[in-house]
Enzyme design. Sequence first.
Site, mmCIF file in Angstrom:
data_model
loop_
_atom_site.group_PDB
_atom_site.id
_atom_site.type_symbol
_atom_site.label_atom_id
_atom_site.label_comp_id
_atom_site.label_asym_id
_atom_site.label_seq_id
_atom_site.Cartn_x
_atom_site.Cartn_y
_atom_site.Cartn_z
ATOM 1 N N CYS A 124 -20.493 1.928 7.223
ATOM 2 C CA CYS A 124 -19.716 1.435 8.428
ATOM 3 C C CYS A 124 -18.433 2.168 8.500
ATOM 4 O O CYS A 124 -17.679 2.383 7.715
ATOM 5 C CB CYS A 124 -19.384 -0.076 7.769
ATOM 6 S SG CYS A 124 -18.421 -1.012 8.806
ATOM 7 N N ARG A 171 -19.217 -3.653 16.412
ATOM 8 C CA ARG A 171 -18.462 -5.075 15.783
ATOM 9 C C ARG A 171 -17.317 -4.973 16.556
ATOM 10 O O ARG A 171 -16.428 -4.065 16.628
ATOM 11 C CB ARG A 171 -18.545 -4.788 14.388
ATOM 12 C CG ARG A 171 -17.811 -6.246 13.863
ATOM 13 C CD ARG A 171 -17.887 -5.791 12.280
ATOM 14 N NE ARG A 171 -18.925 -5.719 11.939
ATOM 15 C CZ ARG A 171 -19.035 -4.935 10.736
ATOM 16 N NH1 ARG A 171 -18.118 -4.296 10.008
ATOM 17 N NH2 ARG A 171 -20.432 -4.637 10.342
ATOM 18 N N CYS A 181 -17.183 -8.930 3.967
ATOM 19 C CA CYS A 181 -16.551 -7.751 3.638
ATOM 20 C C CYS A 181 -15.308 -7.889 2.713
ATOM 21 O O CYS A 181 -14.600 -8.467 3.073
ATOM 22 C CB CYS A 181 -16.066 -7.240 5.058
ATOM 23 S SG CYS A 181 -17.234 -7.225 6.369
ATOM 24 N N CYS A 214 -0.201 4.575 7.108
ATOM 25 C CA CYS A 214 -0.797 4.391 8.285
ATOM 26 C C CYS A 214 0.073 3.689 9.286
ATOM 27 O O CYS A 214 0.385 2.628 8.937
ATOM 28 C CB CYS A 214 -2.133 3.729 8.170
ATOM 29 S SG CYS A 214 -3.179 4.804 6.912
ATOM 30 N N CYS A 230 -20.286 -5.891 2.035
ATOM 31 C CA CYS A 230 -19.533 -4.570 2.211
ATOM 32 C C CYS A 230 -18.210 -4.574 1.458
ATOM 33 O O CYS A 230 -17.381 -5.385 1.499
ATOM 34 C CB CYS A 230 -19.448 -4.647 3.602
ATOM 35 S SG CYS A 230 -18.688 -2.754 4.381
ATOM 36 N N CYS A 288 -0.779 -0.003 10.375
ATOM 37 C CA CYS A 288 -0.920 -1.209 9.242
ATOM 38 C C CYS A 288 0.275 -1.916 8.788
ATOM 39 O O CYS A 288 1.186 -1.385 8.586
ATOM 40 C CB CYS A 288 -1.578 -0.337 8.133
ATOM 41 S SG CYS A 288 -2.313 -1.523 6.836
ATOM 42 N N CYS A 320 0.866 -1.354 0.130
ATOM 43 C CA CYS A 320 -0.169 0.101 0.069
ATOM 44 C C CYS A 320 0.896 1.119 0.038
ATOM 45 O O CYS A 320 2.057 1.134 0.639
ATOM 46 C CB CYS A 320 -1.016 -0.167 1.285
ATOM 47 S SG CYS A 320 -2.100 1.469 1.328
#
Length: 354
Positions: free
Chosen positions: A202, A272, A109, A69, A142, A72, A65
Amino acid sequence: MDLLNTLVDKGLRRELPTRSEALAVLATTDDELLDVVTAAGKVRRHWFGRRVKLNYLINLKSGLCPEDCSYCSQRLGSKAEILKYTWLKPDEAMQAAESGVAGGAKRVCLVASGRGPTDRDVDRVSETIAAIKGRHEGVEVCACLGLLSDGQADRLKDAGADAYNHNLNTSESTYREICTTHDYADRVGTVQQAKESGLSACSGLIAGMGESDEDLVDVVFGLRELDPDSVPVNFLIPFEGTPLADEWNLTPQRCLRILAMVRFACPDAEVRLAGGREVQLRSMQPLALHLANSIFLGDYLTSEGQAGKADLEMIADAGFEVEGSDTVTLPEHRAEGLVTVRRRGAGTGLPPNA
């Protein structure tokens, strides 16, 4: 406690607690913890009874990626030894979804690393959605693909997606401390785009990154303003090879307080239990079911979760029931260690943990 009685009354009316009340929940002592869980549990049961919704993650594209972040394992510069692969084909994603649905998942998801999808990426995901819906019409799908460009939420909605996930993660005031390649406003904007397209929003948070109580209240109140239908509460998994590898700031008791605060602030939202529950809640996971009404089944994006069979047994032993499922079948697996890099399921030739 007068505070807890007040919060229960407000929660039953879907009334937002004050900042001082939310902070007071986080400041309660271990001696008061069971009272806090009991009070928040009343709100949870009022809106959701004893149902637990199961969700299943499929990592469509893992690693590499360009975003930085800090939490992550897929981030730019990550040295975490995770699986890395490009886009799964629709039939590969479909096979992964089959395992989750067999385990009782009501929602699948679809997640992909990256700043955001290209139009071709949206086409790929649309094909995957069609494949899943064609086999399991009643299963919710999702998408979680990063920051959306104009029109992409509408295209996902037209393709059959039910929801879009994009977490706020932490407070606006501290966001730059965990990410510099995009900002808090970008995340808010994507959640708003999803809602405007008619997708169920979400959006949640990650706790345990060194944030203060005030930061936690800020992000939860920010979520309440967006009013998402579901709020995933992630607890940091301190991956070796990431900047937050040494951030072991949580205890199971603090995790429960955070969940209770979220429940009081978002009383009728699907709260969740998400990434890191096994690592940070450990043996107190069953208590968390009195606060959250939804969990992920099996593995996460790059780490292995608790065995699916153990999840189902935990739900039953705690006196709850799986939402929308009469009979579930699932393969047996066992996760080893606290943080185990995922090496099965999507992107591999091995069966998933579901």
